[in-house]
Design an enzyme around this catalytic site. Structure first.
Site, mmCIF file in Angstrom:
data_model
loop_
_atom_site.group_PDB
_atom_site.id
_atom_site.type_symbol
_atom_site.label_atom_id
_atom_site.label_comp_id
_atom_site.label_asym_id
_atom_site.label_seq_id
_atom_site.Cartn_x
_atom_site.Cartn_y
_atom_site.Cartn_z
ATOM 1 N N SER A 138 0.808 -5.746 -1.510
ATOM 2 C CA SER A 138 0.206 -5.529 -0.192
ATOM 3 C C SER A 138 0.585 -6.603 0.823
ATOM 4 O O SER A 138 0.708 -7.782 0.492
ATOM 5 C CB SER A 138 -1.315 -5.467 -0.315
ATOM 6 O OG SER A 138 -1.912 -5.352 0.956
ATOM 7 N N SER A 140 -1.422 -7.041 3.436
ATOM 8 C CA SER A 140 -2.670 -7.191 4.191
ATOM 9 C C SER A 140 -3.059 -8.641 4.440
ATOM 10 O O SER A 140 -3.590 -8.984 5.499
ATOM 11 C CB SER A 140 -3.810 -6.468 3.470
ATOM 12 O OG SER A 140 -3.614 -5.073 3.505
ATOM 13 N N LYS A 181 -11.171 4.546 -2.341
ATOM 14 C CA LYS A 181 -11.697 4.839 -1.003
ATOM 15 C C LYS A 181 -12.872 5.818 -1.031
ATOM 16 O O LYS A 181 -13.808 5.693 -0.232
ATOM 17 C CB LYS A 181 -10.584 5.383 -0.108
ATOM 18 C CG LYS A 181 -9.511 4.356 0.230
ATOM 19 C CD LYS A 181 -8.442 4.935 1.134
ATOM 20 C CE LYS A 181 -7.350 3.916 1.436
ATOM 21 N NZ LYS A 181 -6.309 4.452 2.332
ATOM 22 N N GLY A 242 0.034 15.691 -0.428
ATOM 23 C CA GLY A 242 -0.988 14.894 -1.094
ATOM 24 C C GLY A 242 -2.388 15.328 -0.707
ATOM 25 O O GLY A 242 -2.613 15.786 0.416
ATOM 26 N N GLY A 244 -5.272 13.219 -1.644
ATOM 27 C CA GLY A 244 -6.163 12.094 -1.906
ATOM 28 C C GLY A 244 -6.940 11.681 -0.669
ATOM 29 O O GLY A 244 -6.992 12.402 0.337
ATOM 30 N N GLY A 338 5.140 3.519 7.096
ATOM 31 C CA GLY A 338 3.712 3.249 7.152
ATOM 32 C C GLY A 338 3.278 1.921 7.726
ATOM 33 O O GLY A 338 2.075 1.680 7.871
#
Length: 530
Positions: A138, A140, A181, A242, A244, A338
């Site tokens: 990640s 982040s 999530k 997808g 999800g 993304g």
């Protein structure tokens, strides 16, 4: 059998002894670093250091050991920081107080205020995190470090650890990624309207009373990505791969923008075998992990089958440009990977965590900074153009790893390039070249010098492009050497350049000349990558 086990256990004991010795040595080094940080007024927690260590060490172990490695080092990092704090607090240097800046004094007062609060155990001093599973890749942590001044960690959790994490309340807030999530939504006391409608949470804030508020900032992040790519959903047929939690968020966003949605999944109403029924889809969105590192050559679907395609969006950001997005770009479609979504959702989350508004301008600055940090600087051009020498110098100035593809091949084959050509032929060399590029181009934040013929192969171009900013280095014919360059000798420089130059120019993002001094060329190279 027992004897064999005993032998192996003795071996483990020997290994454990060495590990403990190295651990002691590491902690002593940590202590020295802590003292230097205290003396030089540097914060104990360094935002990017831990993820850099994990990323580096993950490349040294088989993939199945990475989750265990991440857990071990998470504990080592926490222990090291506690030891640094304890050690540095023992310093009785009378000059120490003079080293404090006003900002650090202000930060100290905030911490002291937090420590005196009756909610300290429930809402510690601005500590935040990303939680998920197998998420060492990640970005982040680096992104949040650029948006606000708070501690932010990457925490890998197994499913049976999720509830315990939230019960302990050892954080001020957290972001949530796959596969939790939807699970986290049920653990929150209150949800935003968007999170409630979507049924998924990617941002949790702990309030002063200890209650948890869940939001979905992915919604904003996705629309930010679409807007940045100039994609308009109104009255368009949108195919979303997808089903999800991320897909649910995207469905809500596209629906709110007037798009006509079809969700494709392995077991849903519309499956991948039904794609022939949707050739008229205009916008294609990958909301799955397909194409993510390390399986970067995978692609969710070929765009060739969609005759009316106008745009391609992919939530995958490792690599920065997936195969799916690359095919869209090649076809002249609007396309985005993304990273804009990741930065966008982080911006909204940071606003909730820090209690402040972050401007669009700052959001764009952070995006560009992270993009450049994660991109490889790829050098292409004729043999002898100066790719290796300039690349090595640039890597040193940029504080990046340097990878020379030709040198890597030589080291693996234990032969020079001319020797490989003589012994095995060019076809063998090109196969090895593709193999090495496929492996090493998956890295990020490096400087990579390619061989002169590397980008003549389409697979190589795709692999280099996935994380690459490509710079063409040109040089006059009379300055290009022939020694050690078998293809240049065989075909002649002028003929070789005529074949390759159109491909070089089409593939490159920037072009610099290396006909003057080395310093001038190096400055041009660095300037092109700002």
């Amino acid at each position: 059998m027992e004897k064999n086990i005993d032998i192996l256990r003795e071996k483990i004991d020997e290994i454990d002894t060495e590990i403990v010795k190295l651990f002691v040595e590491r902690m002593k080094t940590v202590e020295k670093i802590g003292l230097l940080k205290k003396k030089n007024n540097v914060k104990i927690n360094q935002q990017n250091r831990e993820s850099d260590v994990i990323n580096r060490l993950s490349k040294l172990v088989p993939s199945e050991y990475i989750p265990a490695l991440e857990k071990i080092y998470a504990s080592i990092f926490e222990t090291s920081k506690q030891h640094q704090s304890t050690t540095s607090n023992q310093i009785q240097d009378s000059a120490y107080s003079k080293l404090h800046s006003s900002d650090l004094l202000q930060e100290t007062s905030i911490v002291e205020k937090s420590n005196n609060s009756h909610e300290t155990k429930k809402n510690p001093q601005k500590k935040f995190a990303l939680i998920g599973r197998n998420i060492s890749y990640s970005f982040s942590k680096e992104i949040h470090a650029n948006f606000a001044d708070y501690d932010y960690e990457i925490i890998n959790l197994e499913p049976d650890e999720l509830n315990d994490f939230f019960e302990k309340r050892t954080f001020g807030g957290c972001n949530v990624t796959i596969p939790y999530k939807r699970n986290v939504a049920s653990l929150c006391s209150e949800l935003s309207e968007q999170a409630k409608a979507i049924g998924a949470v990617n941002t949790v804030v702990q309030r002063e009373d200890g209650s948890l508020f869940g939001d979905n900032t992915d919604y904003y992040g996705f629309l930010h990505m679409a807007k940045k790519a100039n994609v308009d959903f109104k009255d368009k047929k949108v195919l979303i791969f997808g089903n999800g939690a991320t897909s649910s968020t995207i469905c809500a966003a596209v629906k709110d923008c007037g798009g006509k949605i079809t969700v494709v999944s392995r077991k849903g109403k519309t499956t991948y075998s039904d794609l022939y029924l949707h050739k008229d889809a205009q916008i294609l969105i990958n909301a799955t992990p397909v194409g993510t590192f390390p399986e970067t050559e995978n692609q969710i679907a070929s765009i060739d089958q969609f005759e009316n395609a106008e745009a391609v969006l992919d939530v995958v950001y490792t690599p920065l440009v997936s195969r799916f997005v690359q095919q869209g770009i090649e076809k002249g479609l609007k396309a985005s990977g993304g990273l804009p979504m990741l930065v966008g959702q982080a911006k909204k989350a940071a606003e909730l965590f820090a209690g402040k508004t972050i401007s669009k301008e700052d959001e764009e600055k952070v995006f560009h900074k992270i993009l450049r940090q994660k991109q490889n600087l790829i050098l292409i051009g004729m043999p002898g153009a100066g790719k290796s020498s300039l690349g090595k110098a640039a890597a040193k100035l940029l504080n990046r790893p340097f990878i020379d593809i030709d040198l890597e091949i030589e080291q693996r084959e234990h032969l020079s390039i001319p020797e490989i050509f003589t012994k095995y032929g060019e076809s063998y060399f090109r196969a090895k070249e593709s193999e090495v590029i496929a492996e090493l181009a998956k890295t990020s934040g490096a400087v990579i010098a390619t061989g002169g013929g590397a980008v003549m192969n389409n697979r190589n171009r795709l692999n280099l492009r996935q994380n690459g900013f490509c710079v063409l280095i040109t040089r006059n014919h009379e300055l290009l050497p022939l020694d050690g360059r078998p293809v240049s000798k065989e075909k002649g420089i002028k003929k070789l350049e005529k074949e390759r130059l159109p491909v070089y120019k089409e593939f490159s993002d920037a072009e610099i000349s290396n006909n003057g001094s080395f310093e001038d060329a190096l400055n041009l190279l660095l300037e092109s990558f700002k």
